[in-house]
Design an enzyme around this catalytic site. Structure first.
Site, mmCIF file in Angstrom:
data_model
loop_
_atom_site.group_PDB
_atom_site.id
_atom_site.type_symbol
_atom_site.label_atom_id
_atom_site.label_comp_id
_atom_site.label_asym_id
_atom_site.label_seq_id
_atom_site.Cartn_x
_atom_site.Cartn_y
_atom_site.Cartn_z
ATOM 1 N N LYS A 230 41.072 -32.446 31.778
ATOM 2 C CA LYS A 230 42.309 -31.690 31.564
ATOM 3 C C LYS A 230 43.163 -31.610 32.835
ATOM 4 O O LYS A 230 42.654 -31.842 33.953
ATOM 5 C CB LYS A 230 41.957 -30.298 31.051
ATOM 6 N N TYR B 47 45.735 -30.554 18.727
ATOM 7 C CA TYR B 47 45.029 -29.266 18.567
ATOM 8 C C TYR B 47 45.436 -28.547 17.276
ATOM 9 O O TYR B 47 45.321 -27.323 17.213
ATOM 10 C CB TYR B 47 45.332 -28.374 19.765
ATOM 11 N N ASN C 245 40.060 -25.134 31.501
ATOM 12 C CA ASN C 245 38.598 -25.261 31.562
ATOM 13 C C ASN C 245 38.117 -26.703 31.771
ATOM 14 O O ASN C 245 37.039 -27.088 31.341
ATOM 15 C CB ASN C 245 37.954 -24.612 30.337
ATOM 16 N N HIS D 4 37.549 -31.334 27.808
ATOM 17 C CA HIS D 4 37.431 -31.168 26.356
ATOM 18 C C HIS D 4 36.394 -32.154 25.836
ATOM 19 O O HIS D 4 36.281 -33.264 26.347
ATOM 20 C CB HIS D 4 38.782 -31.461 25.682
ATOM 21 N N GLU E 70 40.004 -37.395 16.679
ATOM 22 C CA GLU E 70 40.503 -37.335 18.063
ATOM 23 C C GLU E 70 40.553 -38.721 18.712
ATOM 24 O O GLU E 70 41.514 -39.039 19.426
ATOM 25 C CB GLU E 70 39.625 -36.376 18.877
#
Ligand code: CMP
Length: 138
Positions: free
Chosen positions: A10, A50, A113, A116, A127
């Site tokens: 990320k 998402y 975070n 993913h 995805e």
């Protein structure tokens, strides 16, 4: 049996210079990197990716964050890839992530975070197909 999963390093981890360390942890854990590309994604692309979270209160902030800078999109392969990557990543909230996990080491908050990983076979298929064509998986 070899299984594929989808992962993102990320924007927070890329900004902080953790890309190489995250890739090393992934390779040391036995994953093959079938595809990897650096991208700056639009907020609309993040919203499509998402979409399962679209009713969640964090959806708008999450999509703004994911489009805030370059990230790395990846397809990974190994036996039990989906569960094993999630174990290597650690809990969504780095405060709850086990010692030695990627999020414990590199994540700053529940949103920013670091990484993913797909949570199930159907999500992995969606995805992977969202970001990659079949011929790019080598
Ligand atoms: P990820 O595994 O990519 O899936 C959804 C993302 O939403 C999650 O990681 C976090 O980056 C982000 N997020 C922000 N707030 C929350 C929250 N309260 N619970 C779960 N995910 C959150």
């Amino acid at each position: 049996m070899a299984q594929r999963t989808f992962s993102i390093i990320k924007p927070d981890a890329v900004r902080k210079g953790y890309t190489g360390a995250v890739l090393a942890a992934i390779e040391q854990a036995g994953f093959k990197i079938l595809a990897i590309k650096k991208a700056s994604i639009s907020k609309e692309q993040a919203e499509g990716f998402y979409y399962v979270h679209k009713e969640r209160p964090f959806f708008n902030d999450l999509c703004t964050f994911m489009s805030s800078g370059p990230l790395f999109l990846m397809v990974l392969e190994k036996d039990n890839a989906i569960a094993d990557l999630r174990k290597l990543m650690g809990a969504t909230n780095p405060a709850n992530a086990e010692e030695g996990t990627i999020r414990r080491k590199f994540a700053g908050s529940i949103q920013e975070n670091a990484i993913h990983g797909s949570d199930a076979e159907e999500t992995a298929a969606f995805e992977i197909g969202y970001w990659f064509a079949g011929y790019e998986l080598i």
